[in-house]
Scaffold this active site. Structure first.
Site, PDB file in Angstrom:
ATOM      1  N   CYS A   2      -1.372  26.554  16.593  1.00 53.61           N
ATOM      2  CA  CYS A   2      -0.080  26.904  17.193  1.00 53.61           C
ATOM      3  C   CYS A   2       0.844  25.678  17.136  1.00 53.61           C
ATOM      4  O   CYS A   2       0.502  24.611  17.644  1.00 53.61           O
ATOM      5  CB  CYS A   2      -0.324  27.321  18.639  1.00 53.61           C
ATOM      6  SG  CYS A   2       1.162  27.702  19.559  1.00 53.61           S
ATOM      7  N   ASP A  41      -5.016  29.222  19.096  1.00 49.62           N
ATOM      8  CA  ASP A  41      -3.616  29.677  18.987  1.00 49.62           C
ATOM      9  C   ASP A  41      -3.218  30.389  20.270  1.00 49.62           C
ATOM     10  O   ASP A  41      -4.068  30.840  21.040  1.00 49.62           O
ATOM     11  CB  ASP A  41      -3.442  30.622  17.784  1.00 49.62           C
ATOM     12  CG  ASP A  41      -1.968  30.982  17.585  1.00 49.62           C
ATOM     13  OD1 ASP A  41      -1.115  30.087  17.676  1.00 49.62           O
ATOM     14  OD2 ASP A  41      -1.664  32.179  17.376  1.00 49.62           O
ATOM     15  N   THR A  89       3.694  25.289  18.674  1.00 48.21           N
ATOM     16  CA  THR A  89       4.201  24.995  20.005  1.00 48.21           C
ATOM     17  C   THR A  89       3.186  24.158  20.780  1.00 48.21           C
ATOM     18  O   THR A  89       3.528  23.139  21.390  1.00 48.21           O
ATOM     19  CB  THR A  89       4.493  26.315  20.759  1.00 48.21           C
ATOM     20  OG1 THR A  89       5.216  27.183  19.886  1.00 48.21           O
ATOM     21  CG2 THR A  89       5.270  26.080  22.021  1.00 48.21           C
ATOM     22  N   CYS A 117       5.968  28.002  12.594  1.00 52.10           N
ATOM     23  CA  CYS A 117       5.329  28.860  13.599  1.00 52.10           C
ATOM     24  C   CYS A 117       4.299  29.698  12.853  1.00 52.10           C
ATOM     25  O   CYS A 117       4.567  30.159  11.736  1.00 52.10           O
ATOM     26  CB  CYS A 117       6.394  29.743  14.249  1.00 52.10           C
ATOM     27  SG  CYS A 117       5.741  30.986  15.352  1.00 52.10           S
TER      28      CYS A 117
HETATM   29  N1  DGL Z   1       1.812  30.520  17.728  1.00 45.53           N
HETATM   30  C1  DGL Z   1       3.085  30.025  18.180  1.00 45.53           C
HETATM   31  C2  DGL Z   1       3.567  28.873  17.284  1.00 45.53           C
HETATM   32  O1  DGL Z   1       3.047  28.663  16.226  1.00 45.53           O
HETATM   33  C3  DGL Z   1       4.168  31.065  18.242  1.00 45.53           C
HETATM   34  C4  DGL Z   1       4.025  32.188  19.215  1.00 45.53           C
HETATM   35  C5  DGL Z   1       4.265  31.828  20.683  1.00 45.53           C
HETATM   36  O2  DGL Z   1       5.424  31.592  21.096  1.00 45.53           O
HETATM   37  O3  DGL Z   1       3.293  31.811  21.404  1.00 45.53           O
HETATM   38  O4  DGL Z   1       4.483  28.189  17.652  1.00 45.53           O
END
Ligand code: DGL
Length: 262
Positions: free
Chosen positions: A70, A7, A72, A187
């Site tokens: 994660c 993550d 993203t 997220c």
């Molecule tokens: N862990 C990220 C996600 O799930 C969110 C936090 C970030 O912007 O790093 O998208």
């Protein structure tokens, strides 16, 4: 060998914790790139480079498969890591993301109009829409909304304020007569909003939380992939590695994880 979780920071621990609870026998290794968070506003190339470094670390720590918890990083790197990095460097190992499992659940639910909260990068990647389009005959529509304010609020333990923002975004649509019947918490951090939001919207809106979806899907994956499952050690070891440590992380771990579990 172990199961690895990657993550951009600490939020993925929520997902790993839920998986550990569901299938506790295995050994788990976590990598949180706290030095470079947040990923939500980084470029695609930066996210790829940071994620690749994390995945390499986890493979060096003897992970047979890595879950990119994660959203993203899943959105921006998963396909490229699977196509370019894995076959050359670790052809026997696997990398999984968190987007496809959620999309499969959305399709199975037959929700028609699904709101999604995610980082700017996840929204602009269009990956949820892409994966939905492959599985769904235009029955379901996803409206993706970038909600960067929620991450710092949740990290600071201000769940009430984060919940209020989420509620406003949902209510605006309901008041305009936009029929929201599903909500993707796209997220890692947002998964803590699943229970408070369910109390308000109960049966009206189906809430898709990765803390509930990923444990089941990972178990199913291991049942189908004996070649990976047989490689896994079952000594119940857990280790968390962060690329940068701050004192307030201990407080965060206490708040969100109800105590450290490492
Ligand atoms: N862990 C990220 C996600 O799930 C969110 C936090 C970030 O912007 O790093 O998208």
């Amino acid at each position: 060998m172990k199961i690895g979780f990657f993550d951009s920071g600490l939020g993925g621990l929520l997902i790993m914790k839920a998986v550990v609870k569901h299938i506790p026998a295995y050994d788990y290794e976590y990598y949180g790139d706290t030095k470079h968070l947040p990923y939500g506003e980084k470029t695609e190339e930066e996210i790829y480079a940071f994620t690749k470094a994390g995945v390499e670390h986890l493979f060096e720590k003897d992970c047979a498969l890595v879950v990119i918890a994660c959203n993203t990083a899943s959105a921006e790197t998963l396909r490229r890591l699977q196509d370019e990095f894995l076959p050359v460097h670790y052809p026997e190992r696997k990398i999984l993301g968190v987007i496809i499992p959620v999309v499969e659940e959305v399709v199975a639910s037959h929700c028609k109009r699904v709101l999604m909260f995610a980082t700017q990068r996840t929204v602009s990647s269009g990956k949820y829409h892409l994966e939905l389009g492959k599985r769904n005959e235009l029955e379901t529509k996803i409206e993706a909304v970038a909600t960067p304010d929620l991450v710092p609020l949740i990290e600071n333990g201000n769940i009430t304020a984060a919940n209020a923002i989420a509620q406003t975004l949902i209510d605006e649509r309901l008041e305009k007569g936009v029929g929201v019947d599903g909500l993707i918490l796209g997220c890692t951090h947002y998964t803590v909003l699943a229970e408070p939001l369910r109390k308000i919207y109960s049966t009206k809106i189906k809430i898709f939380s990765q803390t509930e979806i990923i444990p089941e899907k990972l178990q199913e994956y291991l049942e189908k992939h004996a070649e990976i499952e047989e490689e896994l050690d079952t000594d119940m070891k857990r280790n968390v590695f962060l690329t940068e440590h701050r004192e307030d992380y201990d407080q965060y771990l206490q708040t969100l994880l109800e105590g450290r579990f490492i």
